[in-house]
Scaffold this motif. Structure first.
Motif, short mmCIF file in Angstrom:
data_model
loop_
_atom_site.label_atom_id
_atom_site.label_comp_id
_atom_site.label_asym_id
_atom_site.label_seq_id
_atom_site.Cartn_x
_atom_site.Cartn_y
_atom_site.Cartn_z
N HIS A 91 0.84 -1.19 0.00
CA HIS A 91 0.00 0.00 0.00
C HIS A 91 0.88 1.24 0.00
O HIS A 91 1.83 1.34 0.77
N PHE A 92 0.55 2.18 -0.89
CA PHE A 92 1.29 3.43 -1.02
C PHE A 92 0.35 4.60 -0.81
O PHE A 92 -0.77 4.62 -1.34
N ASP A 93 0.78 5.58 -0.04
CA ASP A 93 0.07 6.85 0.17
C ASP A 93 1.02 7.97 -0.20
O ASP A 93 2.21 7.89 0.11
N TRP A 94 0.50 9.02 -0.84
CA TRP A 94 1.32 10.19 -1.11
C TRP A 94 0.47 11.44 -1.09
O TRP A 94 -0.73 11.40 -1.30
N LYS A 95 1.15 12.54 -0.78
CA LYS A 95 0.48 13.83 -0.66
C LYS A 95 1.33 14.88 -1.36
O LYS A 95 2.55 14.79 -1.36
N VAL A 96 0.67 15.87 -1.96
CA VAL A 96 1.37 16.98 -2.61
C VAL A 96 0.78 18.30 -2.13
O VAL A 96 -0.41 18.39 -1.82
N LEU A 97 1.63 19.31 -2.07
CA LEU A 97 1.21 20.64 -1.62
C LEU A 97 1.89 21.67 -2.50
O LEU A 97 3.08 21.59 -2.77
N GLY A 98 1.12 22.63 -2.98
CA GLY A 98 1.67 23.72 -3.78
C GLY A 98 1.41 25.05 -3.10
O GLY A 98 0.89 25.11 -2.00
N ARG A 99 1.79 26.11 -3.80
CA ARG A 99 1.51 27.44 -3.25
C ARG A 99 1.35 28.44 -4.38
O ARG A 99 1.76 28.20 -5.52
N GLU A 120 -4.13 18.70 -7.98
CA GLU A 120 -5.01 19.83 -7.64
C GLU A 120 -4.49 21.07 -8.35
O GLU A 120 -3.28 21.28 -8.49
N SER A 121 -5.43 21.91 -8.76
CA SER A 121 -5.07 23.18 -9.39
C SER A 121 -5.99 24.26 -8.83
O SER A 121 -7.20 24.06 -8.72
N GLN A 122 -5.39 25.40 -8.46
CA GLN A 122 -6.18 26.52 -7.96
C GLN A 122 -5.81 27.76 -8.74
O GLN A 122 -4.64 28.02 -8.99
N GLY A 125 -5.34 31.57 -5.87
CA GLY A 125 -4.35 31.72 -4.81
C GLY A 125 -4.53 30.67 -3.73
O GLY A 125 -5.47 29.89 -3.75
N GLY A 126 -3.62 30.67 -2.82
CA GLY A 126 -3.72 29.72 -1.72
C GLY A 126 -2.73 28.58 -1.85
O GLY A 126 -1.71 28.68 -2.52
N TRP A 127 -3.06 27.51 -1.20
CA TRP A 127 -2.18 26.35 -1.09
C TRP A 127 -2.90 25.11 -1.62
O TRP A 127 -3.53 24.38 -0.85
#
Length: 143
Positions: A91-99, A120-122, A125-127
């Protein structure tokens, strides 16, 4: 008769030593097998502190430098590639965060085949952040 008895004692000593060596080797093999059947790793992208990774113009293997756990030594922190040492379900879990209104994403691959994506795309603005997980049946040597 004395020579025959002495020869038998020498042979018995050699056989005893050989048997002990075989037992030691068998125990070592059992220990190695136990280590290989237990596999788990946990890692983060940065070795320490905070920072940015990317952006990238194409597919790039992410190398998770901070290895918290690597039971079975199946994750290579130099290449960023996990190689299954035994057949099983992983089992693999991963997370991504942008700014700053960025698009962020990361694929999970199995042997160069795209399996799943966290994206994810915003535009305001934001994260932006995304996460995903997948359980895969891997054969020995699958990456």
């Amino acid at each position: 008769m004395n020579q025959l008895k002495q020869l038998s004692e020498e042979q018995a000593g050699k056989l005893k030593t050989e048997l002990q060596n075989q037992r030691t080797e068998a125990n070592q093999m059992k220990q190695q097998q136990q280590h290989v059947t237990q596999v788990a790793f946990s890692a983060s992208l940065l070795d320490q502190g905070d920072g940015n990774t990317g952006p990238f113009n194409g597919h790039t293997t992410l190398i998770f430098k901070h290895v918290v756990t690597n039971i079975g030594n199946a994750y290579n922190k130099n290449t960023g590639i996990f190689t299954a040492p035994v057949r099983g379900v992983y089992h693999f879990d991963w997370k991504v965060l942008g700014r700053d209104s960025a698009s962020v994403g990361a694929f999970l691959f199995r042997n160069e085949e795209k399996i799943s994506l966290a994206y994810e795309s915003q535009s305001t603005g934001g994260w932006p952040s995304a996460s995903n997980g997948a359980s895969l049946l891997l054969e020995v040597g699958d990456q």
